[in-house]
Each structure stands twice: as structure tokens, then as C-alpha cells.
Enzyme design. Structure first.
Site, PDB file in Angstrom:
ATOM      1  N   ASP A 161       1.100  -1.381   0.532  1.00 50.84           N
ATOM      2  CA  ASP A 161       0.146   0.237  -0.722  1.00 50.84           C
ATOM      3  C   ASP A 161       1.129   1.151  -0.304  1.00 50.84           C
ATOM      4  O   ASP A 161       0.399   2.423   0.399  1.00 50.84           O
ATOM      5  CB  ASP A 161      -0.976  -0.362   1.183  1.00 50.84           C
ATOM      6  CG  ASP A 161      -0.086  -0.280   2.389  1.00 50.84           C
ATOM      7  OD1 ASP A 161       0.490  -0.259   2.307  1.00 50.84           O
ATOM      8  OD2 ASP A 161      -0.775   0.034   3.571  1.00 50.84           O
TER       9      ASP A 161
ATOM     10  N   ARG B 151      11.920  25.865   0.220  1.00 47.44           N
ATOM     11  CA  ARG B 151      11.701  27.316  -0.726  1.00 47.44           C
ATOM     12  C   ARG B 151      10.390  28.020   0.283  1.00 47.44           C
ATOM     13  O   ARG B 151      10.283  28.726  -0.139  1.00 47.44           O
ATOM     14  CB  ARG B 151      11.598  27.036  -1.971  1.00 47.44           C
ATOM     15  CG  ARG B 151      12.929  27.382  -2.534  1.00 47.44           C
ATOM     16  CD  ARG B 151      13.003  27.298  -4.056  1.00 47.44           C
ATOM     17  NE  ARG B 151      12.643  25.448  -4.483  1.00 47.44           N
ATOM     18  CZ  ARG B 151      12.387  25.553  -5.678  1.00 47.44           C
ATOM     19  NH1 ARG B 151      12.649  26.450  -6.686  1.00 47.44           N
ATOM     20  NH2 ARG B 151      12.094  24.042  -6.418  1.00 47.44           N
TER      21      ARG B 151
ATOM     22  N   LYS C 118      19.398  42.392 -13.464  1.00 49.91           N
ATOM     23  CA  LYS C 118      18.177  41.941 -14.956  1.00 49.91           C
ATOM     24  C   LYS C 118      17.806  43.495 -15.494  1.00 49.91           C
ATOM     25  O   LYS C 118      17.617  43.940 -15.197  1.00 49.91           O
ATOM     26  CB  LYS C 118      17.119  40.963 -14.283  1.00 49.91           C
ATOM     27  CG  LYS C 118      16.997  39.849 -15.267  1.00 49.91           C
ATOM     28  CD  LYS C 118      15.445  39.258 -14.832  1.00 49.91           C
ATOM     29  CE  LYS C 118      15.487  38.114 -13.812  1.00 49.91           C
ATOM     30  NZ  LYS C 118      14.488  36.913 -13.275  1.00 49.91           N
TER      31      LYS C 118
ATOM     32  N   ARG D 105      14.698  44.517 -18.373  1.00 52.93           N
ATOM     33  CA  ARG D 105      13.637  44.301 -19.049  1.00 52.93           C
ATOM     34  C   ARG D 105      13.744  45.158 -20.987  1.00 52.93           C
ATOM     35  O   ARG D 105      14.184  46.647 -20.517  1.00 52.93           O
ATOM     36  CB  ARG D 105      12.569  44.076 -18.792  1.00 52.93           C
ATOM     37  CG  ARG D 105      11.525  43.449 -19.356  1.00 52.93           C
ATOM     38  CD  ARG D 105      10.411  43.189 -19.388  1.00 52.93           C
ATOM     39  NE  ARG D 105      10.525  41.665 -18.183  1.00 52.93           N
ATOM     40  CZ  ARG D 105      10.753  40.511 -19.472  1.00 52.93           C
ATOM     41  NH1 ARG D 105      10.423  40.989 -20.479  1.00 52.93           N
ATOM     42  NH2 ARG D 105      10.532  39.578 -18.636  1.00 52.93           N
TER      43      ARG D 105
ATOM     44  N   ASP E 255      24.315  29.019  -8.202  1.00 48.92           N
ATOM     45  CA  ASP E 255      23.283  29.555  -6.630  1.00 48.92           C
ATOM     46  C   ASP E 255      22.810  28.305  -6.502  1.00 48.92           C
ATOM     47  O   ASP E 255      23.119  27.873  -6.751  1.00 48.92           O
ATOM     48  CB  ASP E 255      22.368  29.171  -7.859  1.00 48.92           C
ATOM     49  CG  ASP E 255      21.348  30.022  -7.865  1.00 48.92           C
ATOM     50  OD1 ASP E 255      20.997  30.843  -5.836  1.00 48.92           O
ATOM     51  OD2 ASP E 255      19.840  30.767  -8.276  1.00 48.92           O
TER      52      ASP E 255
END
Ligand code: R5P
Length: 286
Positions: free
Chosen positions: A34, A91, A187, A189, A213
Site C-alpha cells: 500500500d 523554499r 536583469k 527588461r 546559485d
């Protein structure tokens, strides 16, 4: 002291056992039809000290860990040090929206119930290496980034970068270990479809870049960063992390050079945490 491990950390525990010269204990594990897990420690438990090196990738790994620790604790172990190379649920460390379960705290509290010490490796919810209190529990957070940096010590013209400012301390710890420059990516954009990522201060032209990372999950963050740095003239880009979760498998990394530790066993786990864990466990052998 005896070492106990699950199958996923067996090779890592073998490495620790060799470095420290301590024996591995025997465990019997079965899975009932099970799906229920059965754990029995076959070695003598009473008045013995144990280091449990047991990674967690799935819910079953976590249940197996709790059962293992409870068997040791219930059997009268003198001392139980629980080393979790990769802790599942790390996290979700806050309630980001009202009503959310804070899974990282729940997991830590469950584990703490059955052991004396908890050692994690670059836990996402702890900033740096050292001893911290989390969920009312003392946790020793081991830092594998100097080890990751050391893996690249022969690389010339090396620059180590992190994907964002918040994770730059990882790049710094690795770079300090090899004496190379470090930076973090920023970063920008450019339009609805294009994101540029470049190091804040350093020029990548002709350099060998290692992007580090704590976790690679889908790989989206790292792959985008690698592509942008190559576009900007980097000679070579390697991606590295402590915890290779690789939720989309390994095919998505075709054409990329990726390395991670054996906190989770993967085909890309080229760096063993055995020296880092052994050094920490030495404190409990004195
Ligand atoms: C996030 O907070 C972590 O440090 C990593 O940057 C993240 O888990 C990477 O995710 P992915 O590989 O899916 O881009």
C-alpha cells in the site's frame, strides 16, 4: 559514532565514512504494497551515537527519515546528529499569502522532535553558513560554496557570478576560496520579450564565467543568464549549484555545462559534499 544513510545518500555517506573512519550501521527498509514504508535499524542502538546522512527529494524520503530517526531515538540512542544534504520544502519558508502553510518550518519541527542536532547544507531559508535558530530550532547550516569554488581553481581568467544580488554571498564565498573576482547579474527588461542580464560591474569579454546559485530547479534562471553572457562575449560559461533539483530533467541542459554537488544524486553531481559534512561531524567525535 555510527553512520546511517538512505539509498539516495549512500555514496555520500560512504565518502564520509572513509574520511572519518566511522562505520555505517545496518538498516532494513521495506515498502508495503500500500506504499507504507517500514524501517528497522539492525545495528545496536542503545547508548550509541549516530550521524544520519539522509537526503530528501520526495515525500517518501522525508517519511523514511522521520521513521529512521524515531527508531534510533526510541531505541535509546545516546546522540543523534541528523545531516540532511538537501531538505525538501526548503523554499516555502514564510507565508507569502495569508493562509499558506510554512512548509520549511513544519519539516524542521518534525525532524527536531527525534534528534539532537540538525545540519543542513546551504538551506535556502538561511542566509549564510553558521548556526541559526529557525522555527524555534537550532540549525547548523553548512556552506558548500567554498568547495564549489575550489572545483574551478584551475580555470584561468575566472569570474564567478550569481544570478542576482540576493545570492551574491554565494558567489563571494566561492570566489574567496579561489581568489578570483566575483559579481552579480542585473536583469534589465529591454522590451516585452527580451531580458538582458549582465554583471553589475565586471566585463565578461573573453572571461571564463561560472554562474553559481543554491538551487537549480527548472534551469530557466541559469540558462537565460548563460545565454546572455555568451552574447556579451564571455569565452565559456559553466553553471553550478549546490542542490541540483532539475525538475525538468537533464535534456533541457543539452549544450550547457552544468555541475552540482551530491546533495541529491544526479548524473551532474560531480562535487561530493563528503569533505564538508565530515569536517562538521568531526566536532561530534571529540
Ligand atoms: C530561488 O530563490 C533559488 O535561489 C533559485 O534561483 C531558483 O530556485 C532557480 O529556479 P529555476 O532553476 O527554476 O530558474
Amino acid at each position: 559514532m555510527f553512520l546511517i544513510s538512505n539509498d539516495k545518500s549512500a555514496d555520500l555517506a560512504d565518502g564520509v565514512s572513509k574520511i572519518l573512519g566511522i562505520k555505517k550501521g545496518d538498516v532494513e527498509k521495506k515498502v508495503f504494497p500500500d506504499g507504507e514504508i517500514y524501517v528497522r535499524i539492525l545495528s545496536e542502538i542503545a547508548d550509541q551515537s549516530f550521524a544520519v546522512v539522509h537526503t530528501t527529494q520526495t515525500n517518501d524520503d522525508l517519511i523514511e527519515l522521520i521513521l529512521t530517526l524515531s527508531a534510533l531515538s526510541g531505541g535509546g540512542a545516546k546522540n543523534i546528529v541528523c545531516v540532511i544534504p538537501h531538505m525538501i520544502y526548503q523554499r516555502q519558508d514564510s507565508a507569502f499569502f495569508p493562509g499558506e502553510a510554512v512548509s520549511a518550518e513544519v519539516v524542521v519541527r518534525m525532524i527536531e522532535e527525534y534528534c539532537d542536532e540538525i545540519l543542513l547544507v546551504n538551506a535556502h531559508f538561511l542566509e549564510r553558513g553558521g548556526v541559526f535558530e529557525f522555527a524555534g530550532t537550532k540549525i547548523r547550516n553548512l556552506d558548500a560554496f567554498p568547495l564549489l569554488g575550489g572545483y574551478f581553481s584551475d580555470v584561468k581568467n575566472l569570474v564567478i557570478v550569481s544570478p542576482d544580488e540576493g545570492s551574491m554571498h554565494y558567489a563571494k564565498a566561492a570566489a574567496d576560496a579561489v581568489g578570483c573576482p566575483y559579481d552579480h547579474l542585473v536583469k534589465t527588461r529591454l522590451d516585452g520579450e527580451t531580458v538582458e542580464m549582465s554583471p553589475k560591474d565586471l566585463d565578461v569579454g573573453g572571461k571564463n564565467i561560472v554562474i553559481l546559485d543554491d538551487i537549480i530547479s527548472t534551469g530557466g534562471t541559469m540558462k537565460t543568464a548563460a545565454q546572455r553572457l555568451l552574447d556579451q562575449g564571455a569565452k565559456k560559461v559553466v553553471l553550478g549549484c549546490v542542490h541540483g533539483v532539475f525538475t525538468k530533467g537533464f535534456d533541457v541542459f543539452e549544450g550547457y555545462d552544468v555541475v552540482c554537488t551530491d546533495s541529491l544524486p544526479t548524473p551532474l553531481s560531480k562535487i561530493s559534499l563528503a569533505p564538508v559534512i565530515s569536517e562538521a561531524l568531526e566536532d561530534y567525535l571529540k
